[in-house]
Design a protein around this motif. Structure first.
Motif, PDB file in Angstrom:
ATOM      1  N   VAL A 111       8.362  13.348  14.982  1.00  0.00           N
ATOM      2  CA  VAL A 111       9.670  13.495  14.330  1.00  0.00           C
ATOM      3  C   VAL A 111       9.741  14.842  13.611  1.00  0.00           C
ATOM      4  O   VAL A 111      10.777  15.505  13.616  1.00  0.00           O
ATOM      5  CB  VAL A 111       9.944  12.326  13.351  1.00  0.00           C
ATOM      6  CG1 VAL A 111      11.230  12.547  12.563  1.00  0.00           C
ATOM      7  CG2 VAL A 111       9.998  10.993  14.098  1.00  0.00           C
ATOM      8  N   LEU A 112       8.611  15.268  13.005  1.00  0.00           N
ATOM      9  CA  LEU A 112       8.571  16.551  12.298  1.00  0.00           C
ATOM     10  C   LEU A 112       8.839  17.739  13.219  1.00  0.00           C
ATOM     11  O   LEU A 112       9.308  18.779  12.775  1.00  0.00           O
ATOM     12  CB  LEU A 112       7.208  16.764  11.630  1.00  0.00           C
ATOM     13  CG  LEU A 112       6.868  15.895  10.444  1.00  0.00           C
ATOM     14  CD1 LEU A 112       5.427  16.171   9.997  1.00  0.00           C
ATOM     15  CD2 LEU A 112       7.836  16.147   9.302  1.00  0.00           C
ATOM     16  N   ALA A 113       8.510  17.584  14.487  1.00  0.00           N
ATOM     17  CA  ALA A 113       8.710  18.664  15.452  1.00  0.00           C
ATOM     18  C   ALA A 113      10.180  18.823  15.828  1.00  0.00           C
ATOM     19  O   ALA A 113      10.534  19.780  16.522  1.00  0.00           O
ATOM     20  CB  ALA A 113       7.872  18.405  16.702  1.00  0.00           C
ATOM     21  N   MET A 119       2.857  14.059  22.884  1.00  0.00           N
ATOM     22  CA  MET A 119       3.516  14.168  21.570  1.00  0.00           C
ATOM     23  C   MET A 119       2.646  14.939  20.591  1.00  0.00           C
ATOM     24  O   MET A 119       3.140  15.766  19.815  1.00  0.00           O
ATOM     25  CB  MET A 119       3.823  12.782  20.997  1.00  0.00           C
ATOM     26  CG  MET A 119       5.000  12.100  21.610  1.00  0.00           C
ATOM     27  SD  MET A 119       5.476  10.597  20.730  1.00  0.00           S
ATOM     28  CE  MET A 119       4.076   9.538  21.038  1.00  0.00           C
ATOM     29  N   ALA A 120       1.348  14.658  20.624  1.00  0.00           N
ATOM     30  CA  ALA A 120       0.431  15.335  19.700  1.00  0.00           C
ATOM     31  C   ALA A 120       0.395  16.841  19.973  1.00  0.00           C
ATOM     32  O   ALA A 120       0.469  17.644  19.040  1.00  0.00           O
ATOM     33  CB  ALA A 120      -0.963  14.729  19.818  1.00  0.00           C
ATOM     34  N   ILE A 121       0.298  17.216  21.235  1.00  0.00           N
ATOM     35  CA  ILE A 121       0.253  18.647  21.575  1.00  0.00           C
ATOM     36  C   ILE A 121       1.569  19.323  21.233  1.00  0.00           C
ATOM     37  O   ILE A 121       1.597  20.403  20.631  1.00  0.00           O
ATOM     38  CB  ILE A 121      -0.116  18.830  23.056  1.00  0.00           C
ATOM     39  CG1 ILE A 121      -1.574  18.422  23.280  1.00  0.00           C
ATOM     40  CG2 ILE A 121       0.128  20.259  23.509  1.00  0.00           C
ATOM     41  CD1 ILE A 121      -1.980  18.339  24.745  1.00  0.00           C
ATOM     42  N   VAL A 171       4.452  23.110  17.671  1.00  0.00           N
ATOM     43  CA  VAL A 171       5.577  23.399  16.768  1.00  0.00           C
ATOM     44  C   VAL A 171       5.075  23.703  15.354  1.00  0.00           C
ATOM     45  O   VAL A 171       5.550  24.650  14.708  1.00  0.00           O
ATOM     46  CB  VAL A 171       6.577  22.209  16.753  1.00  0.00           C
ATOM     47  CG1 VAL A 171       7.572  22.340  15.606  1.00  0.00           C
ATOM     48  CG2 VAL A 171       7.306  22.118  18.084  1.00  0.00           C
ATOM     49  N   LEU A 172       4.103  22.940  14.880  1.00  0.00           N
ATOM     50  CA  LEU A 172       3.620  23.131  13.509  1.00  0.00           C
ATOM     51  C   LEU A 172       2.772  24.392  13.352  1.00  0.00           C
ATOM     52  O   LEU A 172       2.735  24.988  12.270  1.00  0.00           O
ATOM     53  CB  LEU A 172       2.811  21.912  13.055  1.00  0.00           C
ATOM     54  CG  LEU A 172       3.599  20.604  12.899  1.00  0.00           C
ATOM     55  CD1 LEU A 172       2.669  19.463  12.506  1.00  0.00           C
ATOM     56  CD2 LEU A 172       4.730  20.758  11.890  1.00  0.00           C
TER      57      LEU A 172
END
Length: 154
Positions: free
Chosen positions: A94-96, A144-146, A151-152
């Motif tokens: 969601v943060l991405a 999703m993790a990658i 993005v982060l």
């Protein structure tokens, strides 16, 4: 719009799919209990042989493995190995701030993969079918993790 708000469609879909995961993990535990009680076998611990209202006629063979109970336990164990990773990766995804189409693919794809895995295990399909559903779900969580890491970190 706040990221972690029901007004954010990405978060809304995450919340619904995450809650379905909660129901699956908890429900599988209850399916195992149901198998234990109906089979009156497959108990896990010696203290389960104490005479109680739920086990009025304890028997040492109740500690022997029972195929139905063990299958449900394996399904539960598999859920506990896979669904928490989805919860974490999905919440951080969601943060991405991904586009909704990506969130739908990742979130609902995982739910469908786990449903397929449940079906394959519950109906004793060959390992290859189960492994295919596991692989799809795993790739979606890793994706999703990658995506989130990129993005982060960029």
């Amino acid at each position: 719009m706040e990221l972690y708000s029901p007004e954010n469609p990405v978060f809304w879909h995450y919340a619904v799919t995450a809650l379905l995961g909660v129901l699956k993990v908890m429900g599988q535990g209850w399916l195992t209990v149901r198998a234990l009680m109906s089979e009156k076998a497959g108990f896990a611990s010696p203290e389960d042989l104490r005479k109680t209202a739920l086990n009025p006629d304890p028997d040492p063979t109740q500690l022997d493995p029972n195929p139905r109970v063990e299958r449900s336990r394996r399904m539960h164990h598999n859920d506990l190995e896979n669904i928490p990773g989805f919860w974490v990766a999905g919440a951080l995804f969601v943060l991405a701030e991904p586009p909704l189409w990506a969130a739908l693919i990742f979130y609902w794809g995982f739910v469908l993969a786990r449903a397929g895995h449940f079906w394959a295990y519950a109906t004793a399909q060959i390992h290859d079918i189960r492994a295919t559903f596991y692989t799809v779900g795993s790739i979606l969580v890793i994706g999703m993790a990658i995506w989130t890491l990129v993005v982060l970190l960029v």
